[in-house]
Design a protein around this motif. Structure first.
Motif, PDB file in Angstrom:
ATOM      1  N   GLU A   1       0.840  -1.208   0.000  1.00 38.45           N
ATOM      2  CA  GLU A   1       0.000   0.000   0.000  1.00 38.45           C
ATOM      3  C   GLU A   1       0.876   1.260   0.000  1.00 38.45           C
ATOM      4  O   GLU A   1       0.640   2.201  -0.748  1.00 38.45           O
ATOM      5  CB  GLU A   1      -0.918   0.031   1.227  1.00 38.45           C
ATOM      6  CG  GLU A   1      -2.076  -0.947   1.186  1.00 38.45           C
ATOM      7  CD  GLU A   1      -1.641  -2.414   1.422  1.00 38.45           C
ATOM      8  OE1 GLU A   1      -0.468  -2.657   1.835  1.00 38.45           O
ATOM      9  OE2 GLU A   1      -2.468  -3.306   1.180  1.00 38.45           O
ATOM     10  N   LYS A   2       1.877   1.260   0.886  1.00 41.31           N
ATOM     11  CA  LYS A   2       2.721   2.450   1.020  1.00 41.31           C
ATOM     12  C   LYS A   2       3.531   2.696  -0.266  1.00 41.31           C
ATOM     13  O   LYS A   2       3.606   3.822  -0.753  1.00 41.31           O
ATOM     14  CB  LYS A   2       3.681   2.290   2.210  1.00 41.31           C
ATOM     15  CG  LYS A   2       4.519   3.539   2.470  1.00 41.31           C
ATOM     16  CD  LYS A   2       5.473   3.395   3.655  1.00 41.31           C
ATOM     17  CE  LYS A   2       6.397   4.605   3.759  1.00 41.31           C
ATOM     18  NZ  LYS A   2       7.520   4.400   4.688  1.00 41.31           N
TER      19      LYS A   2
ATOM     20  N   LEU B   1       1.343   3.952  -3.096  1.00 42.40           N
ATOM     21  CA  LEU B   1       0.984   5.354  -2.875  1.00 42.40           C
ATOM     22  C   LEU B   1       2.155   6.270  -3.244  1.00 42.40           C
ATOM     23  O   LEU B   1       1.977   7.260  -3.969  1.00 42.40           O
ATOM     24  CB  LEU B   1       0.603   5.543  -1.397  1.00 42.40           C
ATOM     25  CG  LEU B   1      -0.059   6.855  -1.012  1.00 42.40           C
ATOM     26  CD1 LEU B   1      -1.477   6.920  -1.587  1.00 42.40           C
ATOM     27  CD2 LEU B   1      -0.123   6.995   0.522  1.00 42.40           C
ATOM     28  N   GLU B   2       3.341   5.930  -2.759  1.00 42.63           N
ATOM     29  CA  GLU B   2       4.510   6.803  -2.982  1.00 42.63           C
ATOM     30  C   GLU B   2       4.955   6.807  -4.443  1.00 42.63           C
ATOM     31  O   GLU B   2       5.507   7.788  -4.927  1.00 42.63           O
ATOM     32  CB  GLU B   2       5.664   6.377  -2.072  1.00 42.63           C
ATOM     33  CG  GLU B   2       5.266   6.472  -0.600  1.00 42.63           C
ATOM     34  CD  GLU B   2       6.362   7.023   0.306  1.00 42.63           C
ATOM     35  OE1 GLU B   2       7.493   7.226  -0.155  1.00 42.63           O
ATOM     36  OE2 GLU B   2       6.049   7.251   1.482  1.00 42.63           O
TER      37      GLU B   2
ATOM     38  N   ASN C   1       2.879   6.241  -6.903  1.00 39.89           N
ATOM     39  CA  ASN C   1       1.702   6.621  -7.696  1.00 39.89           C
ATOM     40  C   ASN C   1       1.302   5.526  -8.706  1.00 39.89           C
ATOM     41  O   ASN C   1       1.038   5.807  -9.868  1.00 39.89           O
ATOM     42  CB  ASN C   1       1.962   7.954  -8.412  1.00 39.89           C
ATOM     43  CG  ASN C   1       0.678   8.622  -8.856  1.00 39.89           C
ATOM     44  OD1 ASN C   1      -0.376   8.419  -8.245  1.00 39.89           O
ATOM     45  ND2 ASN C   1       0.745   9.394  -9.921  1.00 39.89           N
TER      46      ASN C   1
ATOM     47  N   ARG D   1      -2.387  -0.335  -6.381  1.00 41.22           N
ATOM     48  CA  ARG D   1      -1.920  -1.378  -5.461  1.00 41.22           C
ATOM     49  C   ARG D   1      -2.053  -2.757  -6.110  1.00 41.22           C
ATOM     50  O   ARG D   1      -1.192  -3.626  -5.944  1.00 41.22           O
ATOM     51  CB  ARG D   1      -2.737  -1.341  -4.155  1.00 41.22           C
ATOM     52  CG  ARG D   1      -1.936  -1.622  -2.888  1.00 41.22           C
ATOM     53  CD  ARG D   1      -1.772  -3.107  -2.552  1.00 41.22           C
ATOM     54  NE  ARG D   1      -3.041  -3.812  -2.547  1.00 41.22           N
ATOM     55  CZ  ARG D   1      -3.156  -5.121  -2.641  1.00 41.22           C
ATOM     56  NH1 ARG D   1      -2.095  -5.881  -2.771  1.00 41.22           N
ATOM     57  NH2 ARG D   1      -4.352  -5.684  -2.653  1.00 41.22           N
TER      58      ARG D   1
END
Lengths: 83, 83
Positions: free
Chosen positions: A22-23, A26-27, A29, A32
């Motif tokens: 997930e992280k 997100l980072e 872009n 997931r």
């Protein structure tokens, strides 16, 4: 084969850096689900995705590719095939 | 941006090695039109295409990516943007 090796290298560095899927998604872009498919070698990343994921992990894209290349060449050598 | 930089690096090495687009496309097993689009930055190569084109030119994929990365980071630095 190349995408499987990339998936293994990506998962290794993600865990080494203590990122959840997930992280990292997100980072960098990226989606997931797409990240999960990349780690399982189901999808082939574009060069842009390789850059985004590498930089999100604080790595140079060329370092990641060099490791994929080394693993890939080992596997091909073991198979006794020509690259 | 990344794909434009890749296209420039690819064209540079193709010409340096004296390959026509036709010859490189044939040796790397990619479509000639697709190769032309890659050189113009219109398409984003997958990691598999980067490997195939690099090996066809007698180069390591990581060498090609390192050069793309250096050019890309120069451009981003000049833009004053964060990578």
């Amino acid at each position: 084969l190349i995408q499987n090796t990339f998936g293994d290298v990506l998962r290794k560095y993600r865990k080494l850096h203590g990122f959840s899927q997930e992280k990292l998604a997100l980072e960098a872009n990226v989606d997931r689900t797409y990240l999960s498919e990349l780690e399982r070698g189901i999808r082939k990343p574009t060069i842009n995705t390789v850059f985004a994921l590498s930089y999100a992990l604080g790595l140079k894209p060329s370092e990641v590719i060099r490791e994929v290349e080394e693993e890939y060449e080992k596997i091909v050598d073991n198979l006794g095939e020509k690259v």
